[in-house]
Design an enzyme around this catalytic site. Structure first.
Site, PDB file in Angstrom:
ATOM      1  N   SER A 271       0.801  -1.182  -0.011  1.00 58.98           N
ATOM      2  CA  SER A 271      -0.024  -0.067   0.022  1.00 58.98           C
ATOM      3  C   SER A 271       0.932   1.223  -0.079  1.00 58.98           C
ATOM      4  CB  SER A 271      -0.943   0.029   1.249  1.00 58.98           C
ATOM      5  OG  SER A 271      -1.826  -0.992   0.977  1.00 58.98           O
TER       6      SER A 271
ATOM      7  N   GLU B 285       3.242   1.832  -1.722  1.00 61.03           N
ATOM      8  CA  GLU B 285       3.694   2.255  -3.136  1.00 61.03           C
ATOM      9  C   GLU B 285       2.513   2.720  -3.775  1.00 61.03           C
ATOM     10  OE1 GLU B 285       4.906  -0.596  -1.503  1.00 61.03           O
ATOM     11  OE2 GLU B 285       6.849   0.496  -1.405  1.00 61.03           O
TER      12      GLU B 285
ATOM     13  N   LEU C 134      -4.482  -2.748   4.721  1.00 64.41           N
ATOM     14  CA  LEU C 134      -3.420  -2.696   5.720  1.00 64.41           C
ATOM     15  C   LEU C 134      -3.878  -3.300   6.737  1.00 64.41           C
ATOM     16  CD1 LEU C 134      -2.233   0.961   4.705  1.00 64.41           C
ATOM     17  CD2 LEU C 134      -0.591  -1.021   5.049  1.00 64.41           C
ATOM     18  N   ILE C 135      -3.190  -4.360   7.504  1.00 59.97           N
ATOM     19  CA  ILE C 135      -3.536  -5.126   8.763  1.00 59.97           C
ATOM     20  C   ILE C 135      -2.806  -4.630   9.836  1.00 59.97           C
ATOM     21  CG2 ILE C 135      -4.465  -7.434   9.437  1.00 59.97           C
ATOM     22  CD1 ILE C 135      -4.840  -8.377   6.803  1.00 59.97           C
TER      23      ILE C 135
ATOM     24  N   SER D 188       1.813  -5.667  15.504  1.00 60.43           N
ATOM     25  CA  SER D 188       2.161  -5.423  16.629  1.00 60.43           C
ATOM     26  C   SER D 188       3.229  -4.080  16.723  1.00 60.43           C
ATOM     27  CB  SER D 188       2.951  -6.476  17.239  1.00 60.43           C
ATOM     28  OG  SER D 188       4.158  -6.876  16.331  1.00 60.43           O
ATOM     29  N   THR D 189       3.487  -3.465  15.477  1.00 65.05           N
ATOM     30  CA  THR D 189       4.340  -2.435  15.976  1.00 65.05           C
ATOM     31  C   THR D 189       3.625  -1.053  15.104  1.00 65.05           C
ATOM     32  OG1 THR D 189       5.332  -2.470  13.388  1.00 65.05           O
ATOM     33  CG2 THR D 189       6.368  -3.813  15.303  1.00 65.05           C
TER      34      THR D 189
ATOM     35  N   HIS E  38       4.309   0.109  12.502  1.00 67.83           N
ATOM     36  CA  HIS E  38       4.190   0.489  10.864  1.00 67.83           C
ATOM     37  C   HIS E  38       3.021   0.723  10.249  1.00 67.83           C
ATOM     38  CE1 HIS E  38       7.681  -1.109   8.431  1.00 67.83           C
ATOM     39  NE2 HIS E  38       6.889  -0.907   7.381  1.00 67.83           N
TER      40      HIS E  38
HETATM   41  C1  DLZ Z   1       5.771  -3.678   5.339  1.00 68.78           C
HETATM   42  C2  DLZ Z   1       4.036  -3.826   5.218  1.00 68.78           C
HETATM   43  C3  DLZ Z   1       3.605  -4.307   6.251  1.00 68.78           C
HETATM   44  C4  DLZ Z   1       3.903  -4.449   7.788  1.00 68.78           C
HETATM   45  N1  DLZ Z   1       2.227  -4.468   6.296  1.00 68.78           N
HETATM   46  C5  DLZ Z   1       1.470  -4.422   5.193  1.00 68.78           C
HETATM   47  C6  DLZ Z   1       0.058  -4.545   5.039  1.00 68.78           C
HETATM   48  O1  DLZ Z   1      -0.703  -4.763   5.803  1.00 68.78           O
HETATM   49  N2  DLZ Z   1      -0.566  -4.173   3.739  1.00 68.78           N
HETATM   50  C7  DLZ Z   1       0.290  -3.456   2.704  1.00 68.78           C
HETATM   51  O2  DLZ Z   1      -0.387  -3.343   1.685  1.00 68.78           O
HETATM   52  N3  DLZ Z   1       1.451  -3.416   2.745  1.00 68.78           N
HETATM   53  C8  DLZ Z   1       2.155  -3.608   3.885  1.00 68.78           C
HETATM   54  N4  DLZ Z   1       3.381  -3.539   4.036  1.00 68.78           N
HETATM   55  C9  DLZ Z   1       4.268  -3.158   2.801  1.00 68.78           C
HETATM   56  C10 DLZ Z   1       4.425  -1.636   2.614  1.00 68.78           C
HETATM   57  O3  DLZ Z   1       3.118  -1.232   2.073  1.00 68.78           O
HETATM   58  C11 DLZ Z   1       5.461  -1.648   1.508  1.00 68.78           C
HETATM   59  O4  DLZ Z   1       5.215  -2.198   0.277  1.00 68.78           O
HETATM   60  C12 DLZ Z   1       6.940  -1.875   1.906  1.00 68.78           C
HETATM   61  O5  DLZ Z   1       7.299  -1.218   3.137  1.00 68.78           O
HETATM   62  C13 DLZ Z   1       7.955  -1.415   0.863  1.00 68.78           C
HETATM   63  O6  DLZ Z   1       8.154   0.104   0.815  1.00 68.78           O
END
Ligand code: DLZ
Length: 172
Positions: free
Chosen positions: A66, A68, A94-95, A98-99, A101
Site C-alpha cells: 500500500s 507504493e 493494511l492489517i 504489533s508495531t 508500521h
Molecule cells: C511492510 C508492510 C506491512 C507490515 N504491512 C502491510 C500491509 O498490511 N498491507 C500492505 O499493503 N503493505 C504492507 N507492508 C508493505 C508496505 O506497504 C511496502 O510495500 C513496503 O514497506 C516496501 O516499501
C-alpha cells in the site's frame, strides 16, 4: 419512526451512468494480503463493467504494498495518451500488526492518494482498507468469516470511480 441496527453506510448510488462507455479507469492494487485484494479488485471490476465501462478500458497494475499505491496511481495518471485514465482506484489492505508500521503506512498512503486527486484534478478513489484484524478485512472484501458474509467494498469503489470521472469530465 424507530431506528434499529446500524445506520452507517452510503446512500444509494446513481443507477445509470450515461457516458461510462467512453471512460478509461485504472486500478492499482497492492500485492500484500492477496486473498482480500483479489476479492476487492474483482468487486471493483464487476461494478465498473456494470456501470458500462468497457472491459478493455480497465487498466490493472500492481505494486508491492500500500505504501507504493500513490506512486503507482501517479504513474497511470501521468501516463501517455495510450495509457491515459479518467480516474484511478488505489486498492490495498493494511492489517494492523504489533508495531507502529501500520499507522505510518495508513497515514502516508491515504494522504498520498488525496494529494493526487488535487494535483491531477482527476478522481483518485480511496480503496485502502485499514483494518485491525484479518476478520475485518475479510468482511469488507465480501469474503467473510465465521458465517458473516460481509460486503465487498471494491464494488462501491468501482461505482465511485465512474460517478466522479463523469463529474470531472462534465457529463453529470
Ligand atoms: C511492510 C508492510 C506491512 C507490515 N504491512 C502491510 C500491509 O498490511 N498491507 C500492505 O499493503 N503493505 C504492507 N507492508 C508493505 C508496505 O506497504 C511496502 O510495500 C513496503 O514497506 C516496501 O516499501
Amino acid at each position: 419512526m424507530s431506528i434499529t441496527g446500524s445506520i452507517k453506510g452510503p446512500a444509494p448510488a446513481p443507477t445509470s451512468f450515461p457516458g461510462a462507455n467512453k471512460l478509461r479507469i485504472g486500478i492499482v492494487h497492492a500485492r500484500w494480503n492477496k486473498q482480500i485484494i483479489d476479492a476487492l479488485v474483482a468487486g471493483a471490476v464487476q461494478s465498473l463493467e456494470k456501470a458500462g465501462v468497457p472491459t478493455d478500458n480497465i487498466k490493472i497494475r500492481s505494486v508491492p504494498g500500500s505504501w507504493e499505491l500513490p506512486t503507482g496511481c501517479q504513474t497511470l495518471l501521468a501516463g501517455s495518451s495510450d495509457d491515459e485514465v479518467d480516474a484511478v482506484i488505489g486498492i490495498g489492505c493494511l492489517i494492523k500488526g504489533s508495531t507502529m508500521h501500520f499507522e505510518y503506512i495508513c497515514d502516508c498512503a491515504t494522504h498520498g492518494l488525496m494529494r493526487l486527486n488535487l494535483d491531477y484534478q482527476k478522481p483518485v478513489i480511496l480503496g485502502i482498507l485499514t483494518v485491525l484484524n484479518e476478520d475485518q478485512g475479510l468482511e469488507r472484501a465480501g469474503i467473510g468469516r465465521n458465517g458473516q458474509p460481509g460486503h465487498n467494498h471494491g464494488e462501491d469503489w468501482g461505482f465511485a470511480a465512474v460517478e466522479m470521472a463523469l463529474m470531472t469530465k462534465g457529463n453529470q
